[in-house]
Design a protein around this motif. Structure first.
Motif, PDB file in Angstrom:
ATOM      1  N   ILE A 172       0.801  -1.337  -0.053  1.00 17.39           N
ATOM      2  CA  ILE A 172       0.002  -0.058  -0.054  1.00 17.39           C
ATOM      3  C   ILE A 172       0.862   1.335  -0.006  1.00 17.39           C
ATOM      4  CG2 ILE A 172      -1.876  -1.185   1.270  1.00 17.39           C
ATOM      5  CD1 ILE A 172      -1.105   0.184   3.689  1.00 17.39           C
ATOM      6  N   ASN A 173       2.291   1.312   0.149  1.00 16.46           N
ATOM      7  CA  ASN A 173       3.044   2.300   0.001  1.00 16.46           C
ATOM      8  C   ASN A 173       3.773   2.642  -1.075  1.00 16.46           C
ATOM      9  OD1 ASN A 173       2.251   3.717   2.651  1.00 16.46           O
ATOM     10  ND2 ASN A 173       3.282   2.118   3.935  1.00 16.46           N
ATOM     11  N   LEU A 174       3.781   1.783  -2.069  1.00 12.23           N
ATOM     12  CA  LEU A 174       4.487   1.952  -3.081  1.00 12.23           C
ATOM     13  C   LEU A 174       3.872   3.400  -3.851  1.00 12.23           C
ATOM     14  CD1 LEU A 174       4.572  -1.514  -4.500  1.00 12.23           C
ATOM     15  CD2 LEU A 174       6.633  -0.295  -4.341  1.00 12.23           C
ATOM     16  N   THR A 175       5.152   4.302  -4.369  1.00 11.49           N
ATOM     17  CA  THR A 175       4.626   5.301  -5.170  1.00 11.49           C
ATOM     18  C   THR A 175       5.377   5.265  -6.453  1.00 11.49           C
ATOM     19  OG1 THR A 175       6.372   6.564  -4.208  1.00 11.49           O
ATOM     20  CG2 THR A 175       4.783   6.530  -2.875  1.00 11.49           C
ATOM     21  N   LEU A 250      12.653  -5.768  -9.312  1.00 11.18           N
ATOM     22  CA  LEU A 250      12.432  -4.441  -9.907  1.00 11.18           C
ATOM     23  C   LEU A 250      10.863  -4.032  -9.767  1.00 11.18           C
ATOM     24  CD1 LEU A 250      13.708  -1.986 -11.868  1.00 11.18           C
ATOM     25  CD2 LEU A 250      13.146  -3.141 -13.646  1.00 11.18           C
ATOM     26  N   ILE A 251      10.513  -2.698  -9.469  1.00 14.41           N
ATOM     27  CA  ILE A 251       9.160  -2.071  -9.235  1.00 14.41           C
ATOM     28  C   ILE A 251       8.855  -1.630 -10.517  1.00 14.41           C
ATOM     29  CG2 ILE A 251       7.581  -0.636  -8.179  1.00 14.41           C
ATOM     30  CD1 ILE A 251       8.311  -2.997  -6.558  1.00 14.41           C
ATOM     31  N   GLU A 256      -1.598   0.049 -15.144  1.00 22.40           N
ATOM     32  CA  GLU A 256      -1.912   1.258 -13.953  1.00 22.40           C
ATOM     33  C   GLU A 256      -1.768   0.604 -12.744  1.00 22.40           C
ATOM     34  OE1 GLU A 256      -5.548   3.249 -14.869  1.00 22.40           O
ATOM     35  OE2 GLU A 256      -4.851   4.199 -16.869  1.00 22.40           O
ATOM     36  N   GLN A 257      -1.088  -0.518 -12.430  1.00 18.00           N
ATOM     37  CA  GLN A 257      -0.928  -1.138 -11.172  1.00 18.00           C
ATOM     38  C   GLN A 257       0.657  -1.266 -10.943  1.00 18.00           C
ATOM     39  OE1 GLN A 257      -3.467  -4.433 -10.685  1.00 18.00           O
ATOM     40  NE2 GLN A 257      -4.832  -3.382  -9.584  1.00 18.00           N
ATOM     41  N   PHE A 258       1.067  -1.114  -9.765  1.00 20.63           N
ATOM     42  CA  PHE A 258       2.480  -1.546  -9.405  1.00 20.63           C
ATOM     43  C   PHE A 258       2.760  -2.764  -9.273  1.00 20.63           C
ATOM     44  CE2 PHE A 258       1.999   2.554  -7.318  1.00 20.63           C
ATOM     45  CZ  PHE A 258       2.789   3.591  -8.035  1.00 20.63           C
TER      46      PHE A 258
END
Length: 284
Positions: A172-175, A250-251, A256-258
């Protein structure tokens, strides 16, 4: 000193939140964008910094100022004339380093479950005011970022450079700041998709979903039995969705989703075990 409490303000009410409960709040996305200082009369905005290299905390919003009586007040006398890094290079993470990252995830999870991570109790004391020396400048340097992918600029420890740290992120904290960087992630597997030289693990945390991708590069460099491993994992997950994934990769952002791209067989675990060991005894 870090800040561990904040006020969540809306037009209707105000609510105290802490670094321990903010991520569980049902309106988390709105909460983290409307945080303020808890000191009476101080209206400085705060931002939430999730647990990464250091423990989770709140910090003063950029260009916001606390009132002088506030315990978190500091002066902005001058801005340091820092030079930005002129270049960025990637360094391949060693298996030993990734193992340490995954071991630390397990250790922190157990500490949190046991309640051994606690804030220091007692009343806050007013700190000395921070100032910035206008003559202080950062020398131009090479910025080293970690990678587990191909074509890294540097090998592990090359030129006596220490391997860069890997930041942990919750789903929930990925940006957008995490995009194209190597991070560590944990989440519970809800579904497994298996194809030709491809596997996708679907993770979930509350209402947040996340994909972990294993693609052609992974399978071209992994032992041939990994295709069977993922098929066996798929069969297990279809009956039980409580298996914990933890991994380094790798992120990226797809649809549109991480998501995460994992490149090596030793860069992830299932229930804190390498996949072969987990499949040998999934009930352990």
């Amino acid at each position: 000193m870090p800040i561990y409490e904040a006020i969540y303000k809306t037009e209707e009410n105000e609510e105290m939140v802490t670094v321990f409960n903010i991520e569980q709040h049902e309106d988390y996305t709105d909460v983290k964008n409307n945080l303020y200082c808890t000191y009476p009369g101080c209206v400085a905005r705060l931002s939430y910094v999730p647990k990464g290299k250091v423990r989770a905390h709140f910090k003063t919003w950029q260009k916001e100022d606390h009132i002088q009586d506030c315990i978190d007040y500091f002066e902005r006398e001058a801005t340091a004339n820092k030079q930005k890094s002129m270049a960025t290079s990637t360094m391949e993470l060693s298996d030993k380093h990734v193992k340490s990252v995954l071991d630390n995830l397990r250790k922190k999870r157990k500490e949190e479950a046991a309640g051994t991570e606690k804030l220091t109790s007692g009343k806050k004391k007013k700190r000395s005011r921070r100032t910035v020396d206008p003559d202080s400048g950062a020398n131009t340097s090479l910025n080293i970022v970690p990678t587990t992918g191909p074509n890294a600029d540097l090998a592990s420890g090359e030129d006596n450079v220490r391997e860069p740290s890997v930041r942990n992120r919750s789903l929930i904290n990925l940006t957008v700041d995490d995009l194209n960087l190597t991070r560590s992630i944990e989440g519970y597997i809800q579904n497994v998709e298996v194809g030709e030289k491809r596997a996708v693990l679907r993770l979930q945390d509350g209402n947040h979903f996340f994909g972990v991708y294993f693609e052609e590069y992974f399978f071209d460099n992994a032992p041939v039995n990994f295709a069977r491993y993922f098929q066996d994992l798929k069969d297990l997950v279809s009956e039980h969705k409580g298996y914990l994934f933890s991994g380094v990769g790798l992120i990226e952002q797809r649809n549109e989703q991480f998501c995460m791209l994992v490149n090596r067989g030793n860069d992830f675990r299932i229930n804190d075990h390498y996949i072969a060991l987990f499949l040998a005894n999934p009930s352990a």
